[in-house]
Scaffold this motif. Structure first.
Motif, PDB file in Angstrom:
ATOM      1  N   THR A 289       0.840  -1.188   0.000  1.00  0.00           N
ATOM      2  CA  THR A 289       0.000   0.000   0.000  1.00  0.00           C
ATOM      3  C   THR A 289       0.883   1.249   0.000  1.00  0.00           C
ATOM      4  O   THR A 289       2.082   1.175   0.256  1.00  0.00           O
ATOM      5  N   PRO A 290       0.304   2.434  -0.300  1.00  0.00           N
ATOM      6  CA  PRO A 290       1.115   3.649  -0.356  1.00  0.00           C
ATOM      7  C   PRO A 290       1.910   3.878   0.924  1.00  0.00           C
ATOM      8  O   PRO A 290       1.378   3.788   2.032  1.00  0.00           O
ATOM      9  N   GLY A 291       3.198   4.143   0.756  1.00  0.00           N
ATOM     10  CA  GLY A 291       4.073   4.432   1.883  1.00  0.00           C
ATOM     11  C   GLY A 291       4.717   3.231   2.523  1.00  0.00           C
ATOM     12  O   GLY A 291       5.601   3.384   3.382  1.00  0.00           O
ATOM     13  N   ARG A 292       4.310   2.023   2.136  1.00  0.00           N
ATOM     14  CA  ARG A 292       4.895   0.814   2.705  1.00  0.00           C
ATOM     15  C   ARG A 292       6.087   0.358   1.882  1.00  0.00           C
ATOM     16  O   ARG A 292       6.168   0.617   0.690  1.00  0.00           O
ATOM     17  N   PRO A 293       7.061  -0.341   2.513  1.00  0.00           N
ATOM     18  CA  PRO A 293       8.181  -0.892   1.732  1.00  0.00           C
ATOM     19  C   PRO A 293       7.671  -1.844   0.656  1.00  0.00           C
ATOM     20  O   PRO A 293       6.714  -2.585   0.866  1.00  0.00           O
ATOM     21  N   ALA A 294       8.295  -1.813  -0.500  1.00  0.00           N
ATOM     22  CA  ALA A 294       7.872  -2.654  -1.615  1.00  0.00           C
ATOM     23  C   ALA A 294       8.256  -4.109  -1.369  1.00  0.00           C
ATOM     24  O   ALA A 294       9.384  -4.404  -0.971  1.00  0.00           O
ATOM     25  N   THR A 295       7.308  -4.999  -1.602  1.00  0.00           N
ATOM     26  CA  THR A 295       7.556  -6.437  -1.536  1.00  0.00           C
ATOM     27  C   THR A 295       7.239  -7.015  -2.903  1.00  0.00           C
ATOM     28  O   THR A 295       6.097  -6.896  -3.377  1.00  0.00           O
ATOM     29  N   LEU A 296       8.229  -7.633  -3.540  1.00  0.00           N
ATOM     30  CA  LEU A 296       8.075  -8.087  -4.918  1.00  0.00           C
ATOM     31  C   LEU A 296       7.864  -9.589  -5.007  1.00  0.00           C
ATOM     32  O   LEU A 296       8.307 -10.354  -4.145  1.00  0.00           O
ATOM     33  N   ASP A 297       7.204  -9.994  -6.064  1.00  0.00           N
ATOM     34  CA  ASP A 297       7.154 -11.391  -6.475  1.00  0.00           C
ATOM     35  C   ASP A 297       8.390 -11.590  -7.348  1.00  0.00           C
ATOM     36  O   ASP A 297       8.399 -11.247  -8.526  1.00  0.00           O
ATOM     37  N   TRP A 298       9.437 -12.131  -6.757  1.00  0.00           N
ATOM     38  CA  TRP A 298      10.713 -12.200  -7.454  1.00  0.00           C
ATOM     39  C   TRP A 298      10.661 -13.122  -8.653  1.00  0.00           C
ATOM     40  O   TRP A 298      11.256 -12.821  -9.712  1.00  0.00           O
ATOM     41  N   ASP A 299       9.972 -14.236  -8.538  1.00  0.00           N
ATOM     42  CA  ASP A 299       9.919 -15.172  -9.660  1.00  0.00           C
ATOM     43  C   ASP A 299       9.264 -14.525 -10.874  1.00  0.00           C
ATOM     44  O   ASP A 299       9.777 -14.617 -12.000  1.00  0.00           O
ATOM     45  N   ALA A 300       8.132 -13.864 -10.678  1.00  0.00           N
ATOM     46  CA  ALA A 300       7.430 -13.237 -11.798  1.00  0.00           C
ATOM     47  C   ALA A 300       8.203 -12.030 -12.333  1.00  0.00           C
ATOM     48  O   ALA A 300       8.242 -11.789 -13.545  1.00  0.00           O
ATOM     49  N   THR A 301       8.815 -11.268 -11.427  1.00  0.00           N
ATOM     50  CA  THR A 301       9.598 -10.105 -11.855  1.00  0.00           C
ATOM     51  C   THR A 301      10.757 -10.527 -12.748  1.00  0.00           C
ATOM     52  O   THR A 301      10.992  -9.930 -13.811  1.00  0.00           O
ATOM     53  N   LEU A 302      11.485 -11.552 -12.350  1.00  0.00           N
ATOM     54  CA  LEU A 302      12.628 -11.998 -13.138  1.00  0.00           C
ATOM     55  C   LEU A 302      12.191 -12.734 -14.399  1.00  0.00           C
ATOM     56  O   LEU A 302      12.856 -12.629 -15.444  1.00  0.00           O
TER      57      LEU A 302
END
Length: 376
Positions: A48-61
């Motif tokens: 959500t806005p202002g929160r640290p980003a958490t990524l889906d690493w498998d999909a991102t890569l």
């Protein structure tokens, strides 16, 4: 079923994307082309806005491997990846490290000052922040892209301030770097960047450090301006177009030269764009023009005002095309465009041939527009 009710009426997908679904095998030979990639959020995390980003690493890569498979270089951690709009530097640094480790093609990566707190910063603070990120990128082996800095835009008083900060960075660089000129339509905080005589400042900087400057990415959405700047660059310094409105003509060029590419829209239109670039390599300019023509209305819509929300359309297209399982973004930016805007995007994306599976795209579009209040 490939029909969906959009906010402006029913639409049936054509399946045109099937023609470009299989990656080519040849690398581009006449132009260098980087696609600026987005990031895939972890849909189960508190992005959500202002929160640290958490990524889906498998999909991102996996998306980066998709770009490499079509022949593109990856421009990592640029504004398309939501730098300054949800992607914090902790996630950025890890993103660059992971992408560089897995790279199967060329990769450049953004260097900025966005780990500084918002608000005023001294020129010394800006210089040190840039240097820290430059070291982080160089450590991965990616080519650095010196991005524009909101902090520098706020602190610089004269052209000399820009020349001193960038000059220090270029002297510290281990090898060549790419400069970056991002217009205020992409980030209003960058208004007035480079000072009163922006072109003069940029040409002075490049002239003083030609050996360290591979090229400059220009994202000003002004075709005539870019062509004029390209013709004034020193020999051997490339112009990488970041003009998501006029890229076919700029990359095609004229008798006096052409632009290479570093584009956010190329990530969204990678399959047909790759086919067009290979046609250009073969000297088939008619096919080049024909393939790119329907992508331009799509690009102009994705990057329509307010331009800085173009990332929402990029991610929506990635979802429809099957590159990720959801339509959520870091910083909650999936709310950055309206259902009406995204409905038009569906029509234009289908015409441009960027949706390889019409059934999947239709199913996902129906689900989205149903939740937006459009009866299916």
């Amino acid at each position: 079923m490939t029909t969906v009710n959009l906010p402006d009426g029913p639409f049936t997908f054509s399946g045109a994307g099937r023609a470009f679904a299989t990656p080519g095998t040849a690398r581009f030979t006449s132009r260098i082309a980087y696609a600026a990639a987005h990031v895939v959020a972890d849909p189960a995390a508190d992005n959500t806005p202002g929160r640290p980003a958490t990524l889906d690493w498998d999909a991102t890569l996996a998306f980066r491997h998709h770009l490499w498979s079509h022949g593109f270089g990856v421009a990592e951690a640029m504004d398309t990846a939501q730098r300054g709009m949800g992607l914090d530097y902790t996630a950025t640094k890890e993103l660059i490290r992971r992408s560089a480790t897995e790279a199967t093609g060329p990769i450049v990566a953004g260097v900025a000052t966005d780990h500084l707190p918002p608000g005023p910063a001294s020129l010394d603070d800006v210089r040190a922040a840039y240097a820290e990120q430059l070291g982080d990128v160089q450590a991965t082996g990616a080519t650095p892209v010196l991005m524009c800095s909101r902090h520098l835009a706020a602190s610089a008083k004269t052209a000399d301030d820009y020349l001193e900060v960038y000059g220090d960075l270029l002297r510290q660089a281990d090898g060549s770097v790419v400069l970056h000129w991002l217009g205020e339509m992409f980030d209003p905080a960058l208004a007035g960047y480079w000072g009163d005589d922006a072109v003069g400042t940029v040409l002075t900087l490049i002239g003083e450090h030609t050996a360290k400057v591979d090229g400059i990415k220009v994202s000003l959405l002004d075709e005539a301006f870019e062509v004029d700047l390209r013709r004034r660059l020193p020999a051997g310094v490339k112009l990488y177009t970041g003009d998501d409105f006029h890229y076919p003509r700029l990359v095609k060029g004229d008798a006096e030269g052409f632009s290479h590419a570093l584009l956010g829209i190329f990530a969204a239109i990678a399959p047909p764009a790759a086919a067009a670039l290979r046609a250009l390599d073969a000297g088939d300019t008619a096919s080049y023009d024909e393939i790119f023509a329907p992508t331009v209305p799509l690009a102009r819509h994705v990057f329509g005002t307010p331009t800085f929300y173009y990332k929402t359309g990029i991610v929506f297209l990635a979802w429809l095309a099957g590159h990720q399982s959801h339509f959520t973004m870091v910083g909650g930016l999936q709310s950055g465009r309206s259902p009406a805007h995204l409905g038009t995007l569906v029509r234009l994306a289908d015409a441009a041939g960027v949706l390889p599976d019409a059934d999947l795209a239709a199913a996902r579009a129906r689900a989205f527009f149903a939740t937006a209040g459009v009866a299916q």
